[in-house]
Write a protein that holds these residues in place. Structure first.
Motif, PDB file in Angstrom:
ATOM      1  N   SER A  45       0.843  -1.201   0.000  1.00 21.13           N
ATOM      2  CA  SER A  45       0.000   0.000   0.000  1.00 21.13           C
ATOM      3  C   SER A  45       0.873   1.244   0.000  1.00 21.13           C
ATOM      4  CB  SER A  45      -0.892   0.027   1.243  1.00 21.13           C
ATOM      5  OG  SER A  45      -1.662  -1.139   1.327  1.00 21.13           O
ATOM      6  N   MET A  46       0.587   2.155  -0.939  1.00 19.35           N
ATOM      7  CA  MET A  46       1.362   3.374  -1.075  1.00 19.35           C
ATOM      8  C   MET A  46       0.609   4.536  -0.429  1.00 19.35           C
ATOM      9  SD  MET A  46       3.823   1.987  -2.721  1.00 19.35           S
ATOM     10  CE  MET A  46       4.856   3.324  -3.250  1.00 19.35           C
TER      11      MET A  46
ATOM     12  N   LYS B 201      -0.547  23.902   8.169  1.00 20.64           N
ATOM     13  CA  LYS B 201       0.186  23.562   9.396  1.00 20.64           C
ATOM     14  C   LYS B 201      -0.333  22.296  10.094  1.00 20.64           C
ATOM     15  CE  LYS B 201       1.523  28.311  10.209  1.00 20.64           C
ATOM     16  NZ  LYS B 201       1.532  29.433  11.133  1.00 20.64           N
ATOM     17  N   LYS B 202      -1.035  21.431   9.349  1.00 22.09           N
ATOM     18  CA  LYS B 202      -1.506  20.158   9.887  1.00 22.09           C
ATOM     19  C   LYS B 202      -0.970  19.033   9.026  1.00 22.09           C
ATOM     20  CE  LYS B 202      -5.797  21.814  11.902  1.00 22.09           C
ATOM     21  NZ  LYS B 202      -7.257  21.672  11.933  1.00 22.09           N
ATOM     22  N   SER B 203      -0.519  17.961   9.680  1.00 17.82           N
ATOM     23  CA  SER B 203      -0.037  16.785   8.956  1.00 17.82           C
ATOM     24  C   SER B 203      -1.216  15.979   8.441  1.00 17.82           C
ATOM     25  CB  SER B 203       0.821  15.913   9.871  1.00 17.82           C
ATOM     26  OG  SER B 203       1.980  16.603  10.244  1.00 17.82           O
ATOM     27  N   LYS B 204      -1.123  15.557   7.195  1.00 18.91           N
ATOM     28  CA  LYS B 204      -2.173  14.771   6.553  1.00 18.91           C
ATOM     29  C   LYS B 204      -1.558  13.536   5.915  1.00 18.91           C
ATOM     30  CE  LYS B 204      -5.440  18.011   6.879  1.00 18.91           C
ATOM     31  NZ  LYS B 204      -6.726  17.867   7.457  1.00 18.91           N
ATOM     32  N   ARG B 205      -2.380  12.520   5.704  1.00 21.45           N
ATOM     33  CA  ARG B 205      -1.947  11.298   5.032  1.00 21.45           C
ATOM     34  C   ARG B 205      -2.986  10.945   3.978  1.00 21.45           C
ATOM     35  NH1 ARG B 205       0.203   6.951   8.771  1.00 21.45           N
ATOM     36  NH2 ARG B 205       1.980   8.340   8.509  1.00 21.45           N
ATOM     37  N   TYR B 206      -2.505  10.676   2.768  1.00 28.23           N
ATOM     38  CA  TYR B 206      -3.369  10.332   1.651  1.00 28.23           C
ATOM     39  C   TYR B 206      -2.976   8.947   1.162  1.00 28.23           C
ATOM     40  CZ  TYR B 206      -5.437  10.569  -3.026  1.00 28.23           C
ATOM     41  OH  TYR B 206      -6.152  10.311  -4.156  1.00 28.23           O
ATOM     42  N   GLN B 207      -3.966   8.054   1.048  1.00 28.31           N
ATOM     43  CA  GLN B 207      -3.673   6.713   0.556  1.00 28.31           C
ATOM     44  C   GLN B 207      -3.736   6.705  -0.962  1.00 28.31           C
ATOM     45  OE1 GLN B 207      -6.054   3.503   2.075  1.00 28.31           O
ATOM     46  NE2 GLN B 207      -4.862   1.967   0.982  1.00 28.31           N
ATOM     47  N   LEU B 208      -2.621   6.310  -1.569  1.00 28.65           N
ATOM     48  CA  LEU B 208      -2.554   6.135  -3.014  1.00 28.65           C
ATOM     49  C   LEU B 208      -3.032   4.713  -3.323  1.00 28.65           C
ATOM     50  CD1 LEU B 208       1.021   7.646  -3.382  1.00 28.65           C
ATOM     51  CD2 LEU B 208      -1.119   8.814  -3.858  1.00 28.65           C
ATOM     52  N   ASN B 209      -2.945   4.295  -4.556  1.00 32.07           N
ATOM     53  CA  ASN B 209      -3.306   2.922  -4.921  1.00 32.07           C
ATOM     54  C   ASN B 209      -2.292   1.932  -4.378  1.00 32.07           C
ATOM     55  OD1 ASN B 209      -5.440   3.971  -6.359  1.00 32.07           O
ATOM     56  ND2 ASN B 209      -4.356   3.929  -8.311  1.00 32.07           N
ATOM     57  N   ASN B 210      -2.648   0.651  -4.390  1.00 30.06           N
ATOM     58  CA  ASN B 210      -1.695  -0.393  -4.062  1.00 30.06           C
ATOM     59  C   ASN B 210      -0.693  -0.516  -5.203  1.00 30.06           C
ATOM     60  OD1 ASN B 210      -2.857  -0.984  -1.628  1.00 30.06           O
ATOM     61  ND2 ASN B 210      -3.914  -2.798  -2.338  1.00 30.06           N
ATOM     62  N   TYR B 211       0.555  -0.780  -4.871  1.00 34.59           N
ATOM     63  CA  TYR B 211       1.603  -0.946  -5.876  1.00 34.59           C
ATOM     64  C   TYR B 211       1.304  -2.198  -6.692  1.00 34.59           C
ATOM     65  CZ  TYR B 211       6.151  -1.465  -8.017  1.00 34.59           C
ATOM     66  OH  TYR B 211       7.153  -1.579  -8.932  1.00 34.59           O
ATOM     67  N   SER B 212       1.450  -2.100  -8.010  1.00 33.32           N
ATOM     68  CA  SER B 212       1.252  -3.243  -8.902  1.00 33.32           C
ATOM     69  C   SER B 212       2.055  -3.009 -10.170  1.00 33.32           C
ATOM     70  CB  SER B 212      -0.236  -3.400  -9.247  1.00 33.32           C
ATOM     71  OG  SER B 212      -0.673  -2.293 -10.011  1.00 33.32           O
ATOM     72  N   SER B 213       1.955  -3.933 -11.107  1.00 30.06           N
ATOM     73  CA  SER B 213       2.680  -3.756 -12.366  1.00 30.06           C
ATOM     74  C   SER B 213       2.118  -2.572 -13.153  1.00 30.06           C
ATOM     75  CB  SER B 213       2.627  -5.033 -13.209  1.00 30.06           C
ATOM     76  OG  SER B 213       1.285  -5.388 -13.465  1.00 30.06           O
TER      77      SER B 213
END
Length: 91
Positions: free
Chosen positions: A59-60, A68-80
């Motif tokens: 998972s990327m 001034k706030k930390s955020k996290r964004y989920q990208l797609n799962n790594y694949s070919s």
């Protein structure tokens, strides 16, 4: 647990369940391992990291700051199809 690798398809594809330990130095088992990428500051993949799960999924994610706030964004799962070039274009 956290490890660092190069941001290349070759380095990411080498990570698999047979050559990755989910035990830390205190013999505690983990469900996933965080892999950060060695890169030069200012590149397109700054803030990108990967979780490698016991299931074999890669998972990327992107960590960033906004107002001034930390955020996290989920990208797609790594694949070919969703490889390093696709991630750089996504950025």
């Amino acid at each position: 647990m956290k490890k660092q690798i190069l941001f290349t398809d070759k380095a990411i594809s080498r990570i698999n369940k047979t050559n990755t330990s989910f035990m830390d130095e205190n013999n505690k088992s983990h469900d996933r391992i965080r892999f950060t990428f060695a890169h030069k500051k200012g590149t397109a993949v700054q803030g990108v990291f990967m979780y490698f799960h016991k299931t074999g999924a890669k998972s990327m994610y992107l960590d960033y700051d906004l107002n001034k706030k930390s955020k996290r964004y989920q990208l797609n799962n790594y694949s070919s199809e969703y490889n390093c070039n696709a991630i750089e274009k996504h950025m």
